[in-house]
Design an enzyme around this catalytic site. Sequence first.
Site, PDB file in Angstrom:
ATOM      1  N   LYS A 120       0.758  -1.060   0.046  1.00 58.25           N
ATOM      2  CA  LYS A 120      -0.082   0.043   0.086  1.00 58.25           C
ATOM      3  C   LYS A 120       0.745   1.440  -0.118  1.00 58.25           C
ATOM      4  O   LYS A 120       0.504   2.090  -0.812  1.00 58.25           O
ATOM      5  CB  LYS A 120      -0.768   0.139   1.199  1.00 58.25           C
ATOM      6  CG  LYS A 120      -2.068  -1.037   0.993  1.00 58.25           C
ATOM      7  CD  LYS A 120      -3.194  -0.818   2.303  1.00 58.25           C
ATOM      8  CE  LYS A 120      -4.130  -2.136   2.010  1.00 58.25           C
ATOM      9  NZ  LYS A 120      -5.116  -2.256   2.955  1.00 58.25           N
ATOM     10  N   LYS A 203      -3.344 -10.662  -5.709  1.00 63.81           N
ATOM     11  CA  LYS A 203      -4.445 -10.756  -5.097  1.00 63.81           C
ATOM     12  C   LYS A 203      -5.728  -9.959  -5.597  1.00 63.81           C
ATOM     13  O   LYS A 203      -5.407  -8.660  -5.832  1.00 63.81           O
ATOM     14  CB  LYS A 203      -4.382 -10.989  -3.486  1.00 63.81           C
ATOM     15  CG  LYS A 203      -4.269  -9.639  -3.022  1.00 63.81           C
ATOM     16  CD  LYS A 203      -4.707  -9.864  -1.548  1.00 63.81           C
ATOM     17  CE  LYS A 203      -4.615  -8.301  -1.157  1.00 63.81           C
ATOM     18  NZ  LYS A 203      -5.133  -7.788   0.166  1.00 63.81           N
ATOM     19  N   LYS A 206      -9.482  -4.253  -3.065  1.00 67.22           N
ATOM     20  CA  LYS A 206     -10.141  -3.185  -3.303  1.00 67.22           C
ATOM     21  C   LYS A 206      -9.380  -2.003  -3.960  1.00 67.22           C
ATOM     22  O   LYS A 206      -9.947  -1.087  -4.737  1.00 67.22           O
ATOM     23  CB  LYS A 206     -10.592  -2.754  -1.838  1.00 67.22           C
ATOM     24  CG  LYS A 206     -11.816  -3.527  -1.268  1.00 67.22           C
ATOM     25  CD  LYS A 206     -12.054  -3.059   0.204  1.00 67.22           C
ATOM     26  CE  LYS A 206     -12.382  -4.199   1.161  1.00 67.22           C
ATOM     27  NZ  LYS A 206     -12.229  -3.687   2.407  1.00 67.22           N
TER      28      LYS A 206
HETATM   29  P1  TYM Z   1     -10.064  -6.018   4.447  1.00 68.68           P
HETATM   30  O1  TYM Z   1     -11.234  -5.150   4.690  1.00 68.68           O
HETATM   31  O2  TYM Z   1      -8.977  -5.784   3.274  1.00 68.68           O
HETATM   32  O3  TYM Z   1     -10.598  -7.539   3.773  1.00 68.68           O
HETATM   33  C1  TYM Z   1     -12.087  -7.905   4.474  1.00 68.68           C
HETATM   34  C2  TYM Z   1     -11.671  -9.555   4.611  1.00 68.68           C
HETATM   35  O4  TYM Z   1     -11.633 -10.109   3.020  1.00 68.68           O
HETATM   36  C3  TYM Z   1     -10.426 -11.028   2.958  1.00 68.68           C
HETATM   37  N1  TYM Z   1      -9.923 -10.760   1.633  1.00 68.68           N
HETATM   38  C4  TYM Z   1      -9.964 -11.659   0.764  1.00 68.68           C
HETATM   39  N2  TYM Z   1     -10.089 -13.061   0.639  1.00 68.68           N
HETATM   40  C5  TYM Z   1      -9.601 -13.957  -0.544  1.00 68.68           C
HETATM   41  N3  TYM Z   1      -9.169 -13.200  -1.608  1.00 68.68           N
HETATM   42  C6  TYM Z   1      -8.887 -12.002  -1.667  1.00 68.68           C
HETATM   43  N4  TYM Z   1      -8.591 -11.841  -2.780  1.00 68.68           N
HETATM   44  C7  TYM Z   1      -9.179 -11.181  -0.569  1.00 68.68           C
HETATM   45  N5  TYM Z   1      -9.225  -9.799  -0.384  1.00 68.68           N
HETATM   46  C8  TYM Z   1      -9.542  -9.651   0.875  1.00 68.68           C
HETATM   47  C9  TYM Z   1      -9.419 -10.656   3.898  1.00 68.68           C
HETATM   48  O5  TYM Z   1      -8.522 -11.355   4.255  1.00 68.68           O
HETATM   49  C10 TYM Z   1     -10.513 -10.108   4.952  1.00 68.68           C
HETATM   50  O6  TYM Z   1     -10.696 -11.146   5.951  1.00 68.68           O
HETATM   51  N6  TYM Z   1      -7.084  -5.817   8.169  1.00 68.68           N
HETATM   52  C11 TYM Z   1      -8.181  -6.273   7.703  1.00 68.68           C
HETATM   53  C12 TYM Z   1      -9.429  -5.631   8.561  1.00 68.68           C
HETATM   54  C13 TYM Z   1      -9.173  -5.843  10.076  1.00 68.68           C
HETATM   55  C14 TYM Z   1      -9.304  -7.060  10.745  1.00 68.68           C
HETATM   56  C15 TYM Z   1      -9.288  -6.644  12.180  1.00 68.68           C
HETATM   57  C16 TYM Z   1      -9.620  -8.347  10.218  1.00 68.68           C
HETATM   58  C17 TYM Z   1      -9.002  -4.887  11.080  1.00 68.68           C
HETATM   59  N7  TYM Z   1      -9.143  -5.327  12.218  1.00 68.68           N
HETATM   60  C18 TYM Z   1      -9.343  -7.632  13.096  1.00 68.68           C
HETATM   61  C19 TYM Z   1      -9.657  -9.286  11.354  1.00 68.68           C
HETATM   62  C20 TYM Z   1      -9.522  -8.935  12.729  1.00 68.68           C
HETATM   63  C21 TYM Z   1      -8.572  -5.934   6.391  1.00 68.68           C
HETATM   64  O7  TYM Z   1      -7.962  -4.790   5.759  1.00 68.68           O
HETATM   65  O8  TYM Z   1      -9.508  -6.451   5.583  1.00 68.68           O
END
Ligand code: TYM
Length: 337
Positions: A120, A203, A206
């Site tokens: 990022k 991957k 967003k």
């Molecule tokens: P975020 O918002 O980017 O993504 C949300 C969830 O989607 C999953 N994900 C994917 N799974 C499979 N293939 C992909 N291409 C893909 N892209 C995203 C992510 O693994 C996630 O589960 N840091 C985290 C948010 C967060 C969080 C937390 C998660 C903040 N605090 C505490 C768990 C526990 C994030 O940016 O997810």
Amino acid sequence: MAAMPAANGKARVFSGIQPSGFLHIGNFLGAIRNWVRDQDRYDNIFCIVDLHALTLPIEPGALREQRLDLAATLIAAGIDPQRSALFLQSDVSAHSELAWILECFTPMGWLERMTAFKEKAGRQSDERVGAGLFNYPALMAADILLYDTNFVPVGEDQRQHLELTRDLAQRLNKRYGEIFVLPEPLIKQAGARIMGLDDPEKKMSKSVAAGAPGHAIGLMDPPDAVRRKFARAQTDTEPAVRFPAGAGVLNLLEIYRTVRELDPEAVRAEFEGRQYSALKQAVAEAVIEVLAPLQARYRTVRQDDAALLRTLKESAQRIEPTARATLARVQRAVGLR
Ligand code: TYM
């Protein structure tokens, strides 16, 4: 500290998702769908991490709207706020308070190794990258540790953040006694790493989707957009599916088998020797089939801002005592109380 089961005897699950606008099928297949599925098995807390969304530039009006869009999407996908807590991170101030304490115990080297940060930050100049983006994993650790979490269902891309959370919890437990429960990642085999349609080596994400319309299938994409994006998905130069297959073909097969809940061998047998166009059409129709009911429910749920905000607040009030109890325990341990 021994994992303390919640009052109902079930293990505690916590997960978070950013309200950063565009949600894609990677988010759905890697995370949201699994949360919905296992809702009765665990004591669940799902968090809309609006503080995390501030780590990249975002307009205030957009952040406000996107939090509600995300809440409505999660409810439309099947998260039932009666059974699972669904709340805004910024409604429980203990997240920020514990994050600061944890930042003070997180070595810079650990944060520098985070690939999500490198990816990022790499797209922006150093003068523009906020310190929040660097410290992001400490806030994520606070999210998880505040609720004595046993399991964290996420996609593969979050594994490294989970490891940091565990390392940090162990570091503080060693120094101050057992103040934290050690959380474990819950990463399913199917759908844990959906790749970009335009570049199957990266991957699906967003932030990339924002600048590349063919990169990801959005959860709100209409059927014709889904068909068009899959039709243009990158494959290799062979006309038909052969094994070993390239990354683009494997990604399409993976999406198909995850959506349809088939095992990899069955899907291989189904498509071996068939034209790419047949595979692309089949994946598109399978995805449309799961998105259509979700989109219809979303349109209904999203109409009532006040009801959504009320639901989010009620959850926050219900879970806040747990967060405050953990925070107090940590404050006592480090000498702030
Ligand atoms: P975020 O918002 O980017 O993504 C949300 C969830 O989607 C999953 N994900 C994917 N799974 C499979 N293939 C992909 N291409 C893909 N892209 C995203 C992510 O693994 C996630 O589960 N840091 C985290 C948010 C967060 C969080 C937390 C998660 C903040 N605090 C505490 C768990 C526990 C994030 O940016 O997810």
